[in-house]
Write a protein that holds these residues in place. Structure first.
Motif, PDB file in Angstrom:
ATOM      1  N   GLU A 218       0.779   4.257  -2.637  1.00  0.00           N
ATOM      2  CA  GLU A 218       0.470   5.593  -2.114  1.00  0.00           C
ATOM      3  C   GLU A 218       1.556   6.578  -2.516  1.00  0.00           C
ATOM      4  O   GLU A 218       1.268   7.702  -2.966  1.00  0.00           O
ATOM      5  CB  GLU A 218       0.350   5.525  -0.593  1.00  0.00           C
TER       6      GLU A 218
ATOM      7  N   ARG B  40      -8.255  -0.448  -0.541  1.00  0.00           N
ATOM      8  CA  ARG B  40      -7.396   0.642  -0.075  1.00  0.00           C
ATOM      9  C   ARG B  40      -6.682   1.327  -1.231  1.00  0.00           C
ATOM     10  O   ARG B  40      -6.665   2.562  -1.333  1.00  0.00           O
ATOM     11  CB  ARG B  40      -6.359   0.100   0.907  1.00  0.00           C
TER      12      ARG B  40
ATOM     13  N   GLN C  73      -8.641   3.667  -3.709  1.00  0.00           N
ATOM     14  CA  GLN C  73      -9.013   5.003  -3.232  1.00  0.00           C
ATOM     15  C   GLN C  73      -7.929   6.040  -3.509  1.00  0.00           C
ATOM     16  O   GLN C  73      -8.170   7.248  -3.353  1.00  0.00           O
ATOM     17  CB  GLN C  73      -9.291   4.954  -1.721  1.00  0.00           C
TER      18      GLN C  73
ATOM     19  N   PHE D  72       0.830  -1.207   0.000  1.00  0.00           N
ATOM     20  CA  PHE D  72       0.000   0.000   0.000  1.00  0.00           C
ATOM     21  C   PHE D  72       0.867   1.261   0.000  1.00  0.00           C
ATOM     22  O   PHE D  72       0.590   2.217  -0.739  1.00  0.00           O
ATOM     23  CB  PHE D  72      -0.939   0.027   1.199  1.00  0.00           C
TER      24      PHE D  72
END
Length: 297
Positions: free
Chosen positions: A118, A148, A151, A114
């Motif tokens: 990100e 996750r 988004q 993640f």
């Protein structure tokens, strides 16, 4: 960008580096066939074996020769700092999107993956396709991680592995994902064997290995699916079953590399050692399949 047929060509190599003329000919072939997008430097394009400079050069060649066909380029690498450099190179080359798998030597956990997405998504100005490729990365996304990552800014598509050729199972899987993910996320088939089913059961895009070399039948499959003609799409895919048999046994990249070599579309060998295309009896078997299916350069 993330609909229809996305064709993933080889990046042919010689002893001296990238075989630029052969690569450009492959791109020209895809443009002439009418693919919806081109995925340069995917797994079929051997991105993990290439230098930073080689990858930047291939990205530029793909964009320069693709005309109006949008190009997506893989930016996967084992270090986040290198991924960011590759992302900048790809954007400067003019790509319309990037493809990112969580490449690593050490097996990653979900928080690490993640954080990768990100970090990269904050530094992009083009859409990003998430590449879930557990056979290569040895990391498998959970649905919770899909949620996750989906988004994050610029995330626009997920390339999904191991979808079933069974229409009911595929429809159920896609519907379940759509219930979890934002509406703008496009869902795509990572494998060729079930792609006709995916496209006719609600999938948005086929990320295709075989279309990177022989685009005509995949283009016809994608167009039949778009018209809602599932029977035609499945019948066209069934024609390629002799190739699918070899894909299942040897992996797609070895098969398409050998096919390109056999037909004189690239020099032999065209893959980065130690990776090798099919040889011996299996190479001869492939030659017979190409003749049977009338697949030509």
């Amino acid at each position: 960008m993330f609909t229809g047929l996305s064709a993933f060509p080889l990046t042919p190599l010689t002893e001296n580096g990238i075989d630029e003329k052969s690569f450009v000919r492959l791109i020209d072939r895809l443009v002439s066939a009418g693919v919806d997008s081109i995925g340069a430097l995917g797994s079929t394009g051997s991105y993990a074996y290439l230098t930073h400079e080689d990858r930047a050069r291939v990205a530029r060649l793909a964009v320069e020769n693709a005309g109006d066909v949008p190009v997506m380029v893989s930016i996967g690498s084992v270090r986040t700092s290198d991924v960011l450099r590759l992302a900048e190179d790809a954007q400067q080359a003019g790509v319309k999107s990037v493809l990112l798998a969580p490449v690593s030597y050490q097996k990653l956990n979900e928080d690490e993956v993640f954080t990768l997405y990100e970090t990269v998504s904050r530094n992009l100005s083009v859409p990003l396709c998430v590449y879930d490729n557990p056979n290569t990365t040895h990391f498998e996304f959970s649905d919770a991680l899909y949620m996750r990552v989906a988004q994050l800014p610029h995330v626009a598509s997920i390339k999904i592995p191991n979808l079933s050729p069974d229409p009911v199972a595929t429809r159920q899987r896609l519907d379940a994902l759509r219930a979890l993910l934002p509406a703008h996320i496009k869902l795509g088939a990572a494998g060729d064997l079930a792609a006709a089913t995916v496209l006719t059961q609600g999938g948005d895009v086929w990320y295709s290995v075989i279309a990177g070399l022989f685009p005509e039948i995949p283009v016809a499959i994608a167009r039949a699916a778009k018209r809602g003609n599932a029977a035609e799409a499945q019948a066209l895919s069934a024609q390629l079953e002799p190739l699918w048999v070899l894909f299942r046994k040897h992996g797609s990249v070895r098969v398409v590399a050998a096919a390109a070599e056999l037909l004189g579309m690239v020099s032999a060998p065209c893959l980065p050692l130690p990776l090798q295309s099919l040889g011996g009896d299996e190479r001869q078997r492939l030659a017979g399949v190409l003749e049977q299916l009338r697949l030509q350069a």
